[in-house]
Write an enzyme that holds these catalytic residues in place. Structure first.
Site, PDB file in Angstrom:
ATOM      1  N   LYS A   1      60.114 -76.826 -34.754  1.00 55.19           N
ATOM      2  CA  LYS A   1      60.013 -78.063 -35.556  1.00 55.19           C
ATOM      3  C   LYS A   1      61.044 -79.105 -35.129  1.00 55.19           C
ATOM      4  CE  LYS A   1      60.155 -75.349 -39.205  1.00 55.19           C
ATOM      5  NZ  LYS A   1      59.785 -74.060 -38.594  1.00 55.19           N
ATOM      6  N   ILE A   2      62.296 -78.665 -34.942  1.00 58.75           N
ATOM      7  CA  ILE A   2      63.353 -79.635 -34.610  1.00 58.75           C
ATOM      8  C   ILE A   2      63.233 -80.087 -33.153  1.00 58.75           C
ATOM      9  CG2 ILE A   2      65.848 -79.985 -34.404  1.00 58.75           C
ATOM     10  CD1 ILE A   2      66.131 -78.051 -36.844  1.00 58.75           C
TER      11      ILE A   2
ATOM     12  N   ASP B   1      60.789 -72.455 -23.829  1.00 64.43           N
ATOM     13  CA  ASP B   1      60.536 -71.761 -25.089  1.00 64.43           C
ATOM     14  C   ASP B   1      59.539 -70.647 -24.765  1.00 64.43           C
ATOM     15  OD1 ASP B   1      59.469 -70.980 -27.652  1.00 64.43           O
ATOM     16  OD2 ASP B   1      60.245 -72.847 -28.484  1.00 64.43           O
TER      17      ASP B   1
ATOM     18  N   CYS C   1      67.032 -73.575 -30.524  1.00 66.51           N
ATOM     19  CA  CYS C   1      66.426 -72.272 -30.825  1.00 66.51           C
ATOM     20  C   CYS C   1      67.291 -71.529 -31.845  1.00 66.51           C
ATOM     21  CB  CYS C   1      66.262 -71.455 -29.542  1.00 66.51           C
ATOM     22  SG  CYS C   1      67.770 -71.259 -28.606  1.00 66.51           S
ATOM     23  N   PRO C   2      66.670 -70.658 -32.626  1.00 69.34           N
ATOM     24  CA  PRO C   2      67.470 -69.892 -33.583  1.00 69.34           C
ATOM     25  C   PRO C   2      68.360 -68.892 -32.859  1.00 69.34           C
ATOM     26  CG  PRO C   2      65.101 -69.457 -33.853  1.00 69.34           C
ATOM     27  CD  PRO C   2      65.247 -70.302 -32.636  1.00 69.34           C
TER      28      PRO C   2
ATOM     29  N   ASN D   1      69.878 -63.960 -27.642  1.00 69.42           N
ATOM     30  CA  ASN D   1      70.378 -65.209 -27.037  1.00 69.42           C
ATOM     31  C   ASN D   1      71.818 -65.566 -27.402  1.00 69.42           C
ATOM     32  OD1 ASN D   1      70.154 -66.304 -29.586  1.00 69.42           O
ATOM     33  ND2 ASN D   1      68.296 -67.464 -29.174  1.00 69.42           N
TER      34      ASN D   1
ATOM     35  N   THR E   1      73.036 -78.438 -31.770  1.00 66.57           N
ATOM     36  CA  THR E   1      72.985 -78.642 -33.228  1.00 66.57           C
ATOM     37  C   THR E   1      72.272 -77.448 -33.862  1.00 66.57           C
ATOM     38  OG1 THR E   1      70.954 -79.938 -32.969  1.00 66.57           O
ATOM     39  CG2 THR E   1      73.007 -81.179 -33.157  1.00 66.57           C
ATOM     40  N   SER E   2      72.265 -76.315 -33.158  1.00 65.46           N
ATOM     41  CA  SER E   2      71.532 -75.148 -33.682  1.00 65.46           C
ATOM     42  C   SER E   2      72.483 -74.122 -34.284  1.00 65.46           C
ATOM     43  CB  SER E   2      70.669 -74.551 -32.587  1.00 65.46           C
ATOM     44  OG  SER E   2      69.856 -73.545 -33.132  1.00 65.46           O
ATOM     45  N   ARG E   3      73.021 -73.237 -33.461  1.00 63.12           N
ATOM     46  CA  ARG E   3      73.978 -72.250 -33.959  1.00 63.12           C
ATOM     47  C   ARG E   3      75.080 -72.070 -32.912  1.00 63.12           C
ATOM     48  NH1 ARG E   3      72.306 -73.225 -38.186  1.00 63.12           N
ATOM     49  NH2 ARG E   3      71.426 -71.855 -39.786  1.00 63.12           N
TER      50      ARG E   3
ATOM     51  N   ASP F   1      77.594 -79.702 -33.102  1.00 64.92           N
ATOM     52  CA  ASP F   1      77.625 -79.765 -34.572  1.00 64.92           C
ATOM     53  C   ASP F   1      77.873 -78.374 -35.152  1.00 64.92           C
ATOM     54  OD1 ASP F   1      77.298 -81.172 -37.083  1.00 64.92           O
ATOM     55  OD2 ASP F   1      75.402 -80.090 -37.306  1.00 64.92           O
TER      56      ASP F   1
ATOM     57  N   GLU G   1      82.961 -71.064 -36.627  1.00 64.62           N
ATOM     58  CA  GLU G   1      83.103 -72.195 -37.565  1.00 64.62           C
ATOM     59  C   GLU G   1      83.440 -71.773 -38.994  1.00 64.62           C
ATOM     60  OE1 GLU G   1      79.030 -73.764 -37.062  1.00 64.62           O
ATOM     61  OE2 GLU G   1      78.684 -73.375 -39.177  1.00 64.62           O
TER      62      GLU G   1
ATOM     63  N   HIS H   1      78.912 -79.182 -38.791  1.00 59.89           N
ATOM     64  CA  HIS H   1      77.611 -78.688 -39.243  1.00 59.89           C
ATOM     65  C   HIS H   1      76.970 -79.628 -40.276  1.00 59.89           C
ATOM     66  CE1 HIS H   1      75.319 -74.639 -39.345  1.00 59.89           C
ATOM     67  NE2 HIS H   1      74.490 -75.616 -39.672  1.00 59.89           N
TER      68      HIS H   1
HETATM   69  P1  NAI Z   1      61.686 -73.208 -35.503  1.00 56.04           P
HETATM   70  O1  NAI Z   1      61.560 -71.780 -35.944  1.00 56.04           O
HETATM   71  O2  NAI Z   1      60.669 -74.197 -35.950  1.00 56.04           O
HETATM   72  O3  NAI Z   1      61.716 -73.262 -33.899  1.00 56.04           O
HETATM   73  C1  NAI Z   1      62.529 -72.468 -33.097  1.00 56.04           C
HETATM   74  C2  NAI Z   1      61.891 -72.387 -31.704  1.00 56.04           C
HETATM   75  O4  NAI Z   1      62.824 -71.723 -30.831  1.00 56.04           O
HETATM   76  C3  NAI Z   1      60.583 -71.569 -31.663  1.00 56.04           C
HETATM   77  O5  NAI Z   1      59.570 -72.322 -31.020  1.00 56.04           O
HETATM   78  C4  NAI Z   1      60.954 -70.320 -30.874  1.00 56.04           C
HETATM   79  O6  NAI Z   1      59.876 -69.824 -30.097  1.00 56.04           O
HETATM   80  C5  NAI Z   1      62.072 -70.839 -29.992  1.00 56.04           C
HETATM   81  N1  NAI Z   1      62.967 -69.827 -29.457  1.00 56.04           N
HETATM   82  C6  NAI Z   1      63.379 -68.667 -30.013  1.00 56.04           C
HETATM   83  N2  NAI Z   1      64.239 -68.028 -29.200  1.00 56.04           N
HETATM   84  C7  NAI Z   1      64.378 -68.796 -28.094  1.00 56.04           C
HETATM   85  C8  NAI Z   1      65.129 -68.690 -26.901  1.00 56.04           C
HETATM   86  N3  NAI Z   1      65.940 -67.645 -26.672  1.00 56.04           N
HETATM   87  N4  NAI Z   1      65.044 -69.684 -26.000  1.00 56.04           N
HETATM   88  C9  NAI Z   1      64.242 -70.756 -26.207  1.00 56.04           C
HETATM   89  N5  NAI Z   1      63.503 -70.918 -27.315  1.00 56.04           N
HETATM   90  C10 NAI Z   1      63.577 -69.956 -28.252  1.00 56.04           C
HETATM   91  O7  NAI Z   1      63.163 -73.645 -35.918  1.00 56.04           O
HETATM   92  P2  NAI Z   1      63.676 -75.120 -36.216  1.00 56.04           P
HETATM   93  O8  NAI Z   1      63.345 -75.509 -37.621  1.00 56.04           O
HETATM   94  O9  NAI Z   1      63.282 -76.028 -35.124  1.00 56.04           O
HETATM   95  O10 NAI Z   1      65.272 -74.879 -36.201  1.00 56.04           O
HETATM   96  C11 NAI Z   1      65.928 -74.444 -35.036  1.00 56.04           C
HETATM   97  C12 NAI Z   1      67.348 -74.035 -35.385  1.00 56.04           C
HETATM   98  O11 NAI Z   1      68.106 -75.175 -35.758  1.00 56.04           O
HETATM   99  C13 NAI Z   1      67.470 -73.102 -36.622  1.00 56.04           C
HETATM  100  O12 NAI Z   1      67.221 -71.764 -36.291  1.00 56.04           O
HETATM  101  C14 NAI Z   1      68.894 -73.327 -37.029  1.00 56.04           C
HETATM  102  O13 NAI Z   1      69.715 -72.395 -36.372  1.00 56.04           O
HETATM  103  C15 NAI Z   1      69.221 -74.740 -36.525  1.00 56.04           C
HETATM  104  N6  NAI Z   1      69.463 -75.695 -37.602  1.00 56.04           N
HETATM  105  C16 NAI Z   1      70.655 -76.394 -37.621  1.00 56.04           C
HETATM  106  C17 NAI Z   1      70.929 -77.319 -38.622  1.00 56.04           C
HETATM  107  C18 NAI Z   1      72.201 -78.129 -38.649  1.00 56.04           C
HETATM  108  O14 NAI Z   1      72.522 -78.741 -39.690  1.00 56.04           O
HETATM  109  N7  NAI Z   1      72.966 -78.209 -37.576  1.00 56.04           N
HETATM  110  C19 NAI Z   1      69.982 -77.525 -39.709  1.00 56.04           C
HETATM  111  C20 NAI Z   1      68.725 -76.801 -39.579  1.00 56.04           C
HETATM  112  C21 NAI Z   1      68.491 -75.900 -38.574  1.00 56.04           C
END
Ligand code: NAI
Length: 332
Positions: free
Chosen positions: A157-158, A177, A208-209, A214, A235-237, A261, A266, A298
């Site tokens: 999604k992001i 991905d 990615c999560p 990973n 901006t993920s983890r 971020d 952290e 964050h």
């Molecule tokens: P999502 O579940 O919609 O998409 C994640 C994508 O990553 C999926 O398409 C999946 O196939 C792919 N993926 C999984 N493992 C992978 C890898 N090793 N290499 C490449 N791609 C891989 O998740 P969404 O909503 O897009 O969020 C992504 C991440 O953003 C969350 O898991 C969270 O950690 C982080 N996040 C950070 C925030 C912040 O405030 N900084 C706020 C919200 C989310």
């Protein structure tokens, strides 16, 4: 009449502002706790029916066991990521975990773009310099995004929302991905292997999560495969990046800039005011010395729209659980 009490861990004043209105006219009462959920603080949930946690709370097996002893069967995550939950232990103990899978992918995607523009054009440095009546632009030379290659790691999604925002910049968009997105082709996104992405990109953005596979995907070896001067955005983890290796890459000028971020350690710093004490994490302290590194606490998710959506989904998740309705946001 309030029937169910939920212990909210790691809350800040802004959590009250969004969650108090969200539980009006519901059977839920919230116990707002400032403490993070740890082995020491878990007992605060003893008389509650559920707990609600955020990104830096810990749901390891011993903590889940304690919750189970208290009779708690529901954990609400007021976030998307669930890397801090021991899913096997939760399943074994019959504890259900529900999350907020999407609240505003735009909030995080827009913030990532903001970090990129800021780093490239040195806006963070210009802000400080002008405030000191220093109007020199020496050292602020940036580059056009037009014609550059950007790599998106994780096109969920992001990542996809970020790709949509980039449409106007005239960049080459590459992605990695394991599960490519359906609408990728119409966005001009080209999928390549992770190594090809590292070789080809001027900018890499991680969406990615975090999973067991990973952890530290950005490490000495992968940095070695990247272009000299690459800009890394995360901006993920935090644990996606081996920060010590990132610091070495910055020192060697292999990495041209980093917008972070999130940070792998952290938990003790982010969201807290630590301005009265010295930083005792040497890696974080070193990171903060680089002019080409932008660290924020964050906050990519933090927009009005996103926090309202988080509150609505979290309370909706609690209602579904206690009403015995289908659980659409189940983690386990
Ligand atoms: P999502 O579940 O919609 O998409 C994640 C994508 O990553 C999926 O398409 C999946 O196939 C792919 N993926 C999984 N493992 C992978 C890898 N090793 N290499 C490449 N791609 C891989 O998740 P969404 O909503 O897009 O969020 C992504 C991440 O953003 C969350 O898991 C969270 O950690 C982080 N996040 C950070 C925030 C912040 O405030 N900084 C706020 C919200 C989310």
């Amino acid at each position: 009449m309030k029937k169910f009490k939920i212990a909210f861990f790691d809350t800040k004043p802004y959590d009250r502002l969004t969650f108090e209105p969200a539980v009006e006219n519901t059977p839920f009462e919230i116990l707002f706790l400032e403490a993070r959920l740890t082995r020491h603080s878990v007992k605060m949930a003893e008389e509650c029916h559920a707990v609600c946690i955020f990104v830096n709370d810990e749901l390891s097996a011993p903590i889940l066991e304690k919750l189970a002893q208290f009779g708690i069967r529901l954990v609400l995550l007021r976030c998307a990521g669930f890397n801090n939950v021991d899913l096997e232990a939760a399943k074994r103990l019959g504890i259900t975990a529900l999350r907020v899978p999407a609240y505003s992918p735009r909030a995080v995607a827009e913030y990532t773009l903001g970090m990129l523009l800021c780093l490239d054009r040195k806006i963070h440095r210009a802000f400080c310099r002008v405030r000191e009546n220093n109007f020199s632009i020496n050292g602020f030379l940036g580059f056009d995004l037009y014609g550059k290659t950007i790599g998106i790691v994780g096109t969920g999604k992001i990542g996809i929302t970020f790709a949509k925002l980039l449409q106007g910049f005239g960049m080459r968009l590459l992605a990695y991905d394991p599960y490519p997105a359906k609408d990728a082709a119409e966005l001009g996104l080209e999928y390549v292997s992770c190594d090809e992405l590292y070789h080809a990109c001027d900018i890499l953005s991680f969406h990615c999560p975090l999973s067991a596979e990973n952890v530290h995907m950005v490490n000495k070896d992968s940095i070695g495969k990247m272009k000299r001067g690459v800009i890394i955005l995360n901006t993920s983890r935090g644990k996606l990046i081996d920060t010590a290796a990132l610091v070495e890459g910055l020192k060697a000028k292999k990495i041209g800039g980093a917008g972070l971020d999130v940070y792998e350690e952290e938990t003790d710093y982010f969201f807290e005011d630590r301005s009265d004490s010295a930083i005792d994490d040497d890696v974080l302290a070193r990171l903060l010395t680089f002019p080409n590194v932008l660290v924020t606490s964050h906050q990519a998710f933090f927009t009005r729209e996103a926090v309202d959506a988080i509150a609505a989904t979290t309370i909706g998740n609690a209602s579904a659980f206690f009403d015995g309705k289908p659980l659409v946001n189940k983690v386990c």
